[in-house]
Design an enzyme around this catalytic site. Structure first.
Site, PDB file in Angstrom:
ATOM      1  CB  SER A 108      -0.955  -0.024   1.195  1.00  0.00           C
ATOM      2  OG  SER A 108      -1.840   1.072   1.169  1.00  0.00           O
ATOM      3  CG  ASP A 258      -3.464   4.038  -1.256  1.00  0.00           C
ATOM      4  OD1 ASP A 258      -4.006   3.807  -2.358  1.00  0.00           O
ATOM      5  OD2 ASP A 258      -3.707   3.365  -0.231  1.00  0.00           O
ATOM      6  CG  ASP A 260      -3.034  -0.513  -2.181  1.00  0.00           C
ATOM      7  OD1 ASP A 260      -3.012   0.669  -1.785  1.00  0.00           O
ATOM      8  OD2 ASP A 260      -3.622  -1.418  -1.556  1.00  0.00           O
ATOM      9  CG  ASP A 262      -6.561   0.416  -1.132  1.00  0.00           C
ATOM     10  OD1 ASP A 262      -5.757   1.366  -1.018  1.00  0.00           O
ATOM     11  OD2 ASP A 262      -6.656  -0.489  -0.278  1.00  0.00           O
TER      12      ASP A 262
END
Length: 466
Positions: A108, A258, A260, A262
């Protein structure tokens, strides 16, 4: 003896590579994941999963870790669909649309030396400590302690490559129609993360027909070393470039994803941040217009404006603990149409109750583009109070400090759903909750005015830090 307790967290696997975990650990985790799924089948809690879908982010270590995990899964007799590069919500799309368990390799927003795994059952149902992650950890530790190579199956279950990006993009466009909105100029800061891979397809014209959007790309080059800034928009320092670019280009808004992709953060046409609470309220209004009377989840540190606006629009607000596993569980239990939290995670019933920052961004674009006001004026409808943001304090004894603060405010309305929440007659409130992994107390304060918020914030911090 092997100890993965520092790597297997409450909601996922996360640690430095190769210091805390490596491809051998990933392989063992793949075996353990497959064994957990087989156990689900034996226990009668799920159908017989024969395949696992895997995706990974742009970090240098991600392909090797994903390949090792896949080898572990296949050694247990299960085949693998390798979706290759993807965002975390693309993996959730794959798990939901294909009805398969999945694993996403990403850390992440963490720095480059970290990596991790987010695992889910079929239908994007999350796996946390209490729903299988502890069992996966224990099984993997036992395998590592044996030190034996994986059994060789003949024939080995197949590993198939499948590009799901265009299908994912088409699914999102089917949920939010952006074709009829007024033209918008949007600066997008991908932070060298997976937004640079998904945004051109979902919001641009790389594959699907063009939308009335002009995308100004910022740091779209995939680079797991994050050469420009950390891919963590929760830190205001990482929004500076986006804010400057919005003003420079005269854009209608800015979006920051961010690592990743999500989570999605928003700045208005002035470059000023729009709070995730306001985005939660705005999307809730749109979802309630389609599904009147539905439940909407919000965590306990979102603004008081959120439940107020949900009720005003005929919905039923439900407060949840902080953390995606709690929100997803509450959403599934209540069949909630939508959920949002302060960290800019947004959850949708029509996305398998999973979180997707991209879909939240599309709702915002549709709402903004469906009227003529600038975002600063439009978002003001959803921002009724002044909040502090999250403030961390290092303490030696979390429980003792919480008890001390509780004693000071014993005359006020208190609750302990997640840490300590204190509410005051003028609408101000505080929440003080302990970190699960560090000796920290996390403080959030909201007040009806900025002066009231600052005074209350400083008062509580003095108690916590003295």
């Amino acid at each position: 003896m092997s100890d993965l307790s520092q790597v297997v967290k409450a909601y996922d696997v996360r640690g430095t590579v190769p210091e805390q975990w490596n491809e051998r650990v990933a392989e063992a985790l793949g075996v353990a994941f497959a064994q957990l799924l087989r156990g689900d089948q034996v226990a009668g809690t799920a159908g017989a999963p024969e395949t696992v879908v895997i995706a990974h982010d742009m970090r240098e270590t991600s392909p090797g870790l994903a390949e090792a995990f896949a080898a572990g899964v296949r050694s247990e007799g299960m085949s693998v669909i390798d979706a290759g590069l993807g965002s975390t919500d693309l993996l959730y799309y794959a798990s939901g649309s294909l009805d398969l368990p999945g694993a996403m390799f990403t850390a992440s927003h963490n720095p480059a030396r970290y990596n991790g795994i987010k695992m889910c059952r079929a239908g994007a149902r999350p796996i946390g400590q209490e729903s299988g992650l502890a069992e996966i950890r224990d099984r993997a530790e036992a395998l590592l302690d044996k030190g034996e190579p994986l059994p060789v199956r003949d024939p080995l279950p197949p590993l198939r490559r499948r590009d799901l990006l265009s299908e994912y993009a088409a699914h999102l466009r089917g949920l939010v129609d952006l074709r009829g909105i007024r033209p918008l100029k949007v600066v997008v800061d991908a932070g060298n993360g997976m937004g640079g891979y998904t945004v051109p397809v979902v919001l641009g014209d790389a594959v699907l027909p063009a939308l009335p959007l002009t995308i100004v790309p910022l740091y779209f080059e995939l680079d797991g070393n994050f050469p420009n800034h950390e891919a963590n928009p929760l830190d205001p320092a990482n929004l500076v470039d986006l804010q400057a670019a919005v003003r420079e280009h005269g854009a209608d808004l800015g979006l920051a994803f961010d690592g990743d992709a999500d989570r999605c953060f928003v700045v208005d046409e002035r470059g000023e941040p729009v709070s995730p609470s306001a985005i939660t309220a705005l999307v809730a209004v749109r979802e309630l217009a389609k599904h009147p009377g539905s439940t909407v989840i919000h965590n306990l540190i979102t603004s008081s404006a959120v439940p107020e606006i949900i009720r005003e629009n005929g919905g039923e607000p439900l407060r949840s603990r902080v953390g995606h596993s709690f929100i997803k569980a509450d959403m599934a239990r209540t069949n909630a149409v939508f959920g949002g939290e302060h960290s800019a995670h947004y959850y949708f019933r029509d996305f398998w109750f999973a979180d997707t920052g991209m879909l939240a961004a599309m709702h915002l674009l549709a709402a903004l583009g469906g009227q003529d006001r600038p975002l600063s004026e439009f978002a003001a409808e959803y921002e009724r109070y002044v909040c502090s943001g999250e403030i961390n304090s290092t303490v030696a004894d979390q429980a003792a400090k919480l008890a001390e603060v509780r004693q000071v405010y014993q005359g006020a309305e208190t609750e302990e759903l997640d840490g300590l929440t204190v509410r005051f007659p003028d609408g101000a409130w505080i929440n003080l909750r302990p970190s699960n992994t560090e000796p920290l107390l996390r403080l959030n304060v909201e007040g009806p005015t900025e002066d009231r918020m600052i005074a209350l914030r400083d008062e509580v911090l003095e108690l916590v830090r003295r």
